[in-house]
Motif scaffolding. Structure first.
Motif, PDB file in Angstrom:
ATOM      1  N   MET A  63       0.565  -1.231  -0.011  1.00  0.00           N
ATOM      2  CA  MET A  63       0.399   0.078  -0.549  1.00  0.00           C
ATOM      3  C   MET A  63       0.892   1.113  -0.383  1.00  0.00           C
ATOM      4  O   MET A  63       0.661   2.335  -0.784  1.00  0.00           O
ATOM      5  N   ALA A  64       2.251   1.117   0.718  1.00  0.00           N
ATOM      6  CA  ALA A  64       2.290   2.049   0.510  1.00  0.00           C
ATOM      7  C   ALA A  64       2.924   2.689  -0.376  1.00  0.00           C
ATOM      8  O   ALA A  64       2.898   3.768  -0.577  1.00  0.00           O
ATOM      9  N   GLN A  65       3.860   1.777  -1.442  1.00  0.00           N
ATOM     10  CA  GLN A  65       4.512   1.991  -2.576  1.00  0.00           C
ATOM     11  C   GLN A  65       2.785   2.002  -3.482  1.00  0.00           C
ATOM     12  O   GLN A  65       2.520   3.393  -4.456  1.00  0.00           O
ATOM     13  N   ILE A  66       2.154   1.700  -3.664  1.00  0.00           N
ATOM     14  CA  ILE A  66       0.942   2.024  -4.565  1.00  0.00           C
ATOM     15  C   ILE A  66       0.425   4.047  -3.899  1.00  0.00           C
ATOM     16  O   ILE A  66       0.470   4.250  -5.162  1.00  0.00           O
ATOM     17  N   TYR A  67      -0.052   4.260  -3.140  1.00  0.00           N
ATOM     18  CA  TYR A  67      -0.375   5.608  -2.501  1.00  0.00           C
ATOM     19  C   TYR A  67       0.846   6.561  -2.960  1.00  0.00           C
ATOM     20  O   TYR A  67       1.064   7.559  -3.178  1.00  0.00           O
TER      21      TYR A  67
END
Length: 78
Positions: A63-67
């Motif tokens: 999620m961190a990378q996606i956002y």
């Protein structure tokens, strides 16, 4: 997205097929839709198989990378 057992289930259309979502997501989609033009949204509760624990855990770790790579993020808080 809400954790825990589903309470109220609504149906939406995804790629021409019925798809069950929780009421809070259904309400969010109603508010986030645009009247004047189509809008593409990536919704984790739809695109990540919530029944597949291995996939869900893997995706949550991403999620961190996606956002970070998103051009725009919308958060629905009801």
């Amino acid at each position: 997205y809400m954790w825990g057992p589903p309470k109220l289930i609504k149906l939406i259309l995804v790629d021409g097929a019925d798809f069950e979502v929780r009421e809070n997501l259904w309400v969010a989609l109603q508010h986030l839709r645009l009247d004047s033009k189509p809008r593409e949204l990536w919704v984790d509760a739809i695109y990540i198989s919530q029944r597949n624990i291995h996939e869900r855990d893997y995706q949550v770790n991403q999620m961190a990378q996606i956002y970070e790579q998103a051009t725009r993020v919308i958060v629905w808080r009801g």
